[in-house]
Enzyme design. Structure first.
Site, PDB file in Angstrom:
ATOM      1  N   GLU A 239      32.244  35.494  43.854  1.00 16.46           N
ATOM      2  CA  GLU A 239      33.701  35.500  43.883  1.00 16.46           C
ATOM      3  C   GLU A 239      34.176  36.944  44.064  1.00 16.46           C
ATOM      4  OE1 GLU A 239      35.683  33.008  43.946  1.00 16.46           O
ATOM      5  OE2 GLU A 239      34.344  31.361  43.389  1.00 16.46           O
ATOM      6  N   ASP A 264      35.300  13.249  49.933  1.00 20.36           N
ATOM      7  CA  ASP A 264      36.045  13.972  48.906  1.00 20.36           C
ATOM      8  C   ASP A 264      36.672  15.234  49.473  1.00 20.36           C
ATOM      9  OD1 ASP A 264      36.830  14.259  46.078  1.00 20.36           O
ATOM     10  OD2 ASP A 264      35.529  16.035  46.131  1.00 20.36           O
TER      11      ASP A 264
END
Length: 321
Positions: A239, A264
């Site tokens: 991240e 999904d």
């Protein structure tokens, strides 16, 4: 009886009847219609070249404006069309015609444009039985939105398909039908969705796995938020915090199959308002940019990385097979 297809060298490049006439030409005389389709692909290529050249020149002069750039773009379109229809193009039209001709010959058991069917399958396979490759009629019917990509794919056949890693081909073959289904509900071309899953999973080599080593079938790096009630798996990911990459452990969604994972992913794009601009994207670079703007990932270079995969040779050749 042979029907001669009429060329339209004097037609305006922005004439909206051109695609309709092209379909009609192909139905009347496949050989001549094929030539017209190849010319349109070459025209699109020349337009892209001219646009790139224009973009490389500063456009902040006293006489420059949105209106002048608009009419310059129209002029470039007309010039590109005139070059290809008068036989003064760059030779791509003939190459594309030969490639598509061999494919149609192989599919119909006959020859097209004097070319012999290629038993080795080296021609552009636009009519594979699994539906993964576009048929010639599909390409023509979708010219307004995907002609540029189709033209790139056609010209990419010049390269040796053996240069593409087998893993990339296997990955595309494995997920293609699920990408097609997700495309139907999002309006995003399946090749863009495959590129996105390839970026997130390293073409399937780095997909998120459970503790026992089995696949989580999560190819899009979708995290398990507080509202997720399904299975989960923890994995280390990168991240960007304050612009700096950090290794962190996150909880991700886990599925029972790639089909469920793609479904999904499509639901995530359709069900979250922040991805509203992503739905229906028909340009690969715009699709990548809109995903990043919506906050799909923290990597500041995310859109650039995804765009390179979408427009790169690996994906094109893997799709060709």
């Amino acid at each position: 009886m042979s029907v001669k297809v009429q060329n339209h060298p004097n037609r305006a490049a922005y004439d909206v009847k051109s695609t309709q006439d092209l379909r009609s030409d192909l139905a009347k005389n496949p050989q001549e219609g094929l030539k017209a389709a190849a010319q349109q692909f070459e025209t699109l290529f020349l337009q892209m070249v001219m646009k790139s050249m224009r973009d490389s020149v500063p456009q902040d002069g006293l006489l420059d404006s949105e209106q002048s750039r608009f009419y310059t773009g129209m002029l470039d379109q007309q010039l590109a069309q005139n070059l290809t229809t008068t036989g003064q193009g760059v030779g791509f039209a003939r190459l594309i015609e030969q490639q598509l001709g061999r494919t149609m010959a192989g599919a119909n058991g006959a020859t097209v444009s004097g070319e012999t069917a290629n038993p080795a399958g080296n021609a552009l396979p636009l009519a594979a039985s699994d539906g993964r490759h576009l048929s010639s009629r599909t390409v023509l019917s979708s010219l307004p939105t995907s002609a540029a990509y189709a033209a790139q794919s056609a010209s990419a056949t010049v390269a040796d398909s053996s240069e593409v890693p087998a893993s990339a081909k296997d990955f595309v073959n494995r997920v293609w039908p699920h990408a097609v289904e997700a495309s139907k509900s999002t309006g995003v071309p399946p090749q863009f969705l495959i590129a996105h899953s390839a970026l997130e999973s390293g073409w399937g080599k780095s997909e998120i796995r459970k503790a026992d080593g089995s696949s989580s079938y999560n190819l899009f790096g979708i995290k398990a938020g507080k509202n997720w009630t399904g299975a989960t798996v923890e994995a280390t990911t990168t991240e960007y915090i304050d612009g700096q990459p950090k290794q962190v452990v996150e909880k991700f969604r886990a599925y029972a199959s790639y089909e469920e994972g793609f479904r999904d992913y499509a639901n995530l794009l359709r069900g979250n308002s922040r991805y509203g601009a992503v739905i229906g994207s028909q340009d690969g670079t715009e699709f990548a940019r809109r995903l990043q703007q919506a906050g799909y990932a923290t990597d500041p270079m995310y859109a650039d990385k995804l765009s390179r995969i979408i427009n790169g040779p690996t994906l094109r050749q893997a799709l060709i097979g």
